[in-house]
Design a protein around this motif. Sequence first.
Motif, PDB file in Angstrom:
ATOM      1  N   SER A 121     -24.333 -12.642  85.616  1.00 35.41           N
ATOM      2  CA  SER A 121     -25.383 -13.218  84.785  1.00 35.41           C
ATOM      3  C   SER A 121     -25.150 -12.916  83.314  1.00 35.41           C
ATOM      4  CB  SER A 121     -26.754 -12.695  85.215  1.00 35.41           C
ATOM      5  OG  SER A 121     -26.910 -11.327  84.889  1.00 35.41           O
ATOM      6  N   GLY A 122     -24.370 -11.856  83.031  1.00 35.29           N
ATOM      7  CA  GLY A 122     -24.063 -11.529  81.650  1.00 35.29           C
ATOM      8  C   GLY A 122     -22.893 -12.317  81.090  1.00 35.29           C
ATOM      9  N   TRP A 123     -22.294 -13.166  81.919  1.00 35.84           N
ATOM     10  CA  TRP A 123     -21.134 -13.963  81.513  1.00 35.84           C
ATOM     11  C   TRP A 123     -21.500 -14.888  80.357  1.00 35.84           C
ATOM     12  CZ3 TRP A 123     -18.369 -18.011  85.132  1.00 35.84           C
ATOM     13  CH2 TRP A 123     -17.104 -18.301  84.599  1.00 35.84           C
ATOM     14  N   PHE A 124     -22.681 -15.531  80.471  1.00 39.01           N
ATOM     15  CA  PHE A 124     -23.121 -16.438  79.401  1.00 39.01           C
ATOM     16  C   PHE A 124     -23.352 -15.665  78.100  1.00 39.01           C
ATOM     17  CE2 PHE A 124     -26.876 -18.110  77.114  1.00 39.01           C
ATOM     18  CZ  PHE A 124     -26.304 -19.261  76.586  1.00 39.01           C
ATOM     19  N   LYS A 125     -24.021 -14.539  78.187  1.00 41.52           N
ATOM     20  CA  LYS A 125     -24.298 -13.740  76.993  1.00 41.52           C
ATOM     21  C   LYS A 125     -23.009 -13.271  76.331  1.00 41.52           C
ATOM     22  CE  LYS A 125     -26.789  -9.627  75.417  1.00 41.52           C
ATOM     23  NZ  LYS A 125     -27.625  -8.471  75.843  1.00 41.52           N
ATOM     24  N   ASP A 126     -22.048 -12.820  77.159  1.00 42.75           N
ATOM     25  CA  ASP A 126     -20.766 -12.351  76.615  1.00 42.75           C
ATOM     26  C   ASP A 126     -20.016 -13.492  75.927  1.00 42.75           C
ATOM     27  OD1 ASP A 126     -21.325  -9.850  77.598  1.00 42.75           O
ATOM     28  OD2 ASP A 126     -20.130 -10.096  79.415  1.00 42.75           O
ATOM     29  N   THR A 127     -20.029 -14.675  76.554  1.00 42.98           N
ATOM     30  CA  THR A 127     -19.358 -15.832  75.960  1.00 42.98           C
ATOM     31  C   THR A 127     -20.003 -16.223  74.634  1.00 42.98           C
ATOM     32  OG1 THR A 127     -18.798 -16.677  78.169  1.00 42.98           O
ATOM     33  CG2 THR A 127     -18.679 -18.234  76.347  1.00 42.98           C
ATOM     34  N   PHE A 128     -21.317 -16.232  74.622  1.00 48.61           N
ATOM     35  CA  PHE A 128     -22.048 -16.583  73.403  1.00 48.61           C
ATOM     36  C   PHE A 128     -21.788 -15.569  72.294  1.00 48.61           C
ATOM     37  CE2 PHE A 128     -25.853 -16.385  70.711  1.00 48.61           C
ATOM     38  CZ  PHE A 128     -25.933 -17.713  70.299  1.00 48.61           C
ATOM     39  N   ASN A 129     -21.810 -14.275  72.641  1.00 48.58           N
ATOM     40  CA  ASN A 129     -21.577 -13.238  71.634  1.00 48.58           C
ATOM     41  C   ASN A 129     -20.151 -13.293  71.093  1.00 48.58           C
ATOM     42  OD1 ASN A 129     -24.187 -12.245  71.794  1.00 48.58           O
ATOM     43  ND2 ASN A 129     -23.674 -10.683  73.321  1.00 48.58           N
ATOM     44  N   ASP A 130     -19.191 -13.647  71.969  1.00 46.25           N
ATOM     45  CA  ASP A 130     -17.806 -13.752  71.519  1.00 46.25           C
ATOM     46  C   ASP A 130     -17.646 -14.898  70.513  1.00 46.25           C
ATOM     47  OD1 ASP A 130     -14.895 -13.138  71.754  1.00 46.25           O
ATOM     48  OD2 ASP A 130     -14.832 -15.156  72.583  1.00 46.25           O
ATOM     49  N   ILE A 131     -18.274 -16.024  70.809  1.00 45.30           N
ATOM     50  CA  ILE A 131     -18.221 -17.155  69.882  1.00 45.30           C
ATOM     51  C   ILE A 131     -18.925 -16.800  68.574  1.00 45.30           C
ATOM     52  CG2 ILE A 131     -19.030 -19.520  69.507  1.00 45.30           C
ATOM     53  CD1 ILE A 131     -18.614 -20.032  72.470  1.00 45.30           C
ATOM     54  N   LYS A 132     -20.049 -16.132  68.684  1.00 44.00           N
ATOM     55  CA  LYS A 132     -20.790 -15.730  67.494  1.00 44.00           C
ATOM     56  C   LYS A 132     -19.972 -14.783  66.621  1.00 44.00           C
ATOM     57  CE  LYS A 132     -25.245 -13.707  66.178  1.00 44.00           C
ATOM     58  NZ  LYS A 132     -26.507 -13.091  66.701  1.00 44.00           N
ATOM     59  N   LYS A 133     -19.256 -13.857  67.273  1.00 41.72           N
ATOM     60  CA  LYS A 133     -18.417 -12.914  66.527  1.00 41.72           C
ATOM     61  C   LYS A 133     -17.283 -13.633  65.814  1.00 41.72           C
ATOM     62  CE  LYS A 133     -15.461  -8.860  67.182  1.00 41.72           C
ATOM     63  NZ  LYS A 133     -14.877  -7.909  68.187  1.00 41.72           N
ATOM     64  N   ASN A 174     -12.322 -23.447  61.186  1.00 38.73           N
ATOM     65  CA  ASN A 174     -12.706 -23.949  62.502  1.00 38.73           C
ATOM     66  C   ASN A 174     -12.413 -22.879  63.553  1.00 38.73           C
ATOM     67  OD1 ASN A 174     -13.429 -25.500  64.663  1.00 38.73           O
ATOM     68  ND2 ASN A 174     -11.529 -26.672  64.709  1.00 38.73           N
ATOM     69  N   TYR A 175     -13.440 -22.355  64.163  1.00 40.38           N
ATOM     70  CA  TYR A 175     -13.303 -21.261  65.123  1.00 40.38           C
ATOM     71  C   TYR A 175     -13.600 -21.710  66.554  1.00 40.38           C
ATOM     72  CZ  TYR A 175     -18.386 -21.304  65.106  1.00 40.38           C
ATOM     73  OH  TYR A 175     -19.691 -21.689  65.230  1.00 40.38           O
ATOM     74  N   LEU A 176     -14.155 -22.898  66.739  1.00 45.36           N
ATOM     75  CA  LEU A 176     -14.616 -23.349  68.046  1.00 45.36           C
ATOM     76  C   LEU A 176     -13.628 -24.348  68.639  1.00 45.36           C
ATOM     77  CD1 LEU A 176     -17.096 -22.863  69.832  1.00 45.36           C
ATOM     78  CD2 LEU A 176     -18.098 -24.945  68.884  1.00 45.36           C
ATOM     79  N   GLY A 177     -13.054 -23.969  69.801  1.00 48.50           N
ATOM     80  CA  GLY A 177     -12.124 -24.845  70.491  1.00 48.50           C
ATOM     81  C   GLY A 177     -12.785 -25.530  71.671  1.00 48.50           C
ATOM     82  N   GLY A 178     -12.059 -26.475  72.271  1.00 48.12           N
ATOM     83  CA  GLY A 178     -12.602 -27.191  73.411  1.00 48.12           C
ATOM     84  C   GLY A 178     -12.911 -26.279  74.585  1.00 48.12           C
ATOM     85  N   SER A 179     -12.050 -25.281  74.822  1.00 47.83           N
ATOM     86  CA  SER A 179     -12.271 -24.346  75.925  1.00 47.83           C
ATOM     87  C   SER A 179     -13.531 -23.511  75.695  1.00 47.83           C
ATOM     88  CB  SER A 179     -11.054 -23.424  76.080  1.00 47.83           C
ATOM     89  OG  SER A 179     -10.828 -22.683  74.891  1.00 47.83           O
ATOM     90  N   ASP A 180     -13.833 -23.219  74.428  1.00 47.48           N
ATOM     91  CA  ASP A 180     -15.045 -22.460  74.120  1.00 47.48           C
ATOM     92  C   ASP A 180     -16.291 -23.255  74.503  1.00 47.48           C
ATOM     93  OD1 ASP A 180     -13.641 -20.282  72.965  1.00 47.48           O
ATOM     94  OD2 ASP A 180     -13.392 -21.432  71.127  1.00 47.48           O
ATOM     95  N   VAL A 181     -16.283 -24.532  74.193  1.00 47.44           N
ATOM     96  CA  VAL A 181     -17.426 -25.387  74.523  1.00 47.44           C
ATOM     97  C   VAL A 181     -17.606 -25.476  76.034  1.00 47.44           C
ATOM     98  CG1 VAL A 181     -18.383 -27.718  74.351  1.00 47.44           C
ATOM     99  CG2 VAL A 181     -17.165 -26.719  72.401  1.00 47.44           C
ATOM    100  N   VAL A 182     -16.489 -25.671  76.738  1.00 41.29           N
ATOM    101  CA  VAL A 182     -16.553 -25.768  78.198  1.00 41.29           C
ATOM    102  C   VAL A 182     -17.091 -24.479  78.807  1.00 41.29           C
ATOM    103  CG1 VAL A 182     -15.179 -26.002  80.300  1.00 41.29           C
ATOM    104  CG2 VAL A 182     -14.713 -27.491  78.343  1.00 41.29           C
ATOM    105  N   MET A 183     -16.576 -23.331  78.344  1.00 38.35           N
ATOM    106  CA  MET A 183     -17.025 -22.038  78.866  1.00 38.35           C
ATOM    107  C   MET A 183     -18.503 -21.815  78.587  1.00 38.35           C
ATOM    108  SD  MET A 183     -14.853 -20.235  80.570  1.00 38.35           S
ATOM    109  CE  MET A 183     -15.518 -18.599  80.372  1.00 38.35           C
TER     110      MET A 183
END
Length: 318
Positions: free
Chosen positions: A227-239, A248-257
Amino acid sequence: MDMKTLDQPRYSAIPTVLLEADKPTGEQPMELFITDEHTEHYLALQAGGDSDRGQFTGLGGWIGLGGLGMAFLLMINGKWESVPMGLIMSAAFFLVPFFWETLRPLPLPILFNRRTREVYFNHEGVLLHAPWDGITAVANEYQLVGTHIGGMQSTSLEIRMWQFETPEIALMVSLGPPFGKSLAMQKGFWEYIRSYMNNGPYFDEQGNHSESDAFVKSQLAVQPNMSGWFKDTFNDIKKRRMESDGKNYLGGSDVVMLVLTFLFYPWFRIQELTYSLAKRRSRNLWPKVVTERLKANGPITRLVDLEHEQGVGVSKAS
């Protein structure tokens, strides 16, 4: 069985290391993904699998939420005749696996009680126990070979425990599965238990007592938390956004994840809540002599002391 001699055939063919309660192993404390609860008064280790309990409820709840969304759309479009069936189906997808998974008892864990300084285990309804002071763990390192896995280093870690009020009956209890664990890893895990019992409830990287729970939390945080997978992914993108300096820091794989982890979050969260509820219900399976000793204000007499008072034969480890 005299654990000091270890002259049984079982241990004669493979290297054996004795780990004691009052002697450091030389390794740093390491949690090996089987700690179910780490509290101020007791440490619970998963002993019988079923750590994935709640997955069917999570899946059913996830499908049920989709059904609720469909029912909402039907209401918006004025198709009320189909709404009751949709609600019933959504509830059934969740409630049927929920009751099935919460009403079945989970295997009880191995409990290390800091207050009474002893260990408890329930083996097929029979209460086993051992005093912590003077306890010895047996670590056996061996190579597991197979056509599909090649060679895998494994190390078992076991302690001897006695049946309550019948100490002539003893069993070797495994502290977690041995597969894929080196001797150093099992020593580190024993050091984790030793640090908890002798210096805890919280300790630092060297096993010394600490008022902070930071190191313990860092160890437990390594355990998979879906359940923390979403939070970790979001925090990684935010960082990475903060570090990108306008690039440009956001890739296609980031959006999919991010989308996938968001969509699957309800499934994983429901699974964890179901497991937690099943675990709380299973605590009632412990005998009263154990449950009362897990309380902050419970008795501090050991079970071996109760055996003394009853005139029951006492094991060598007392």
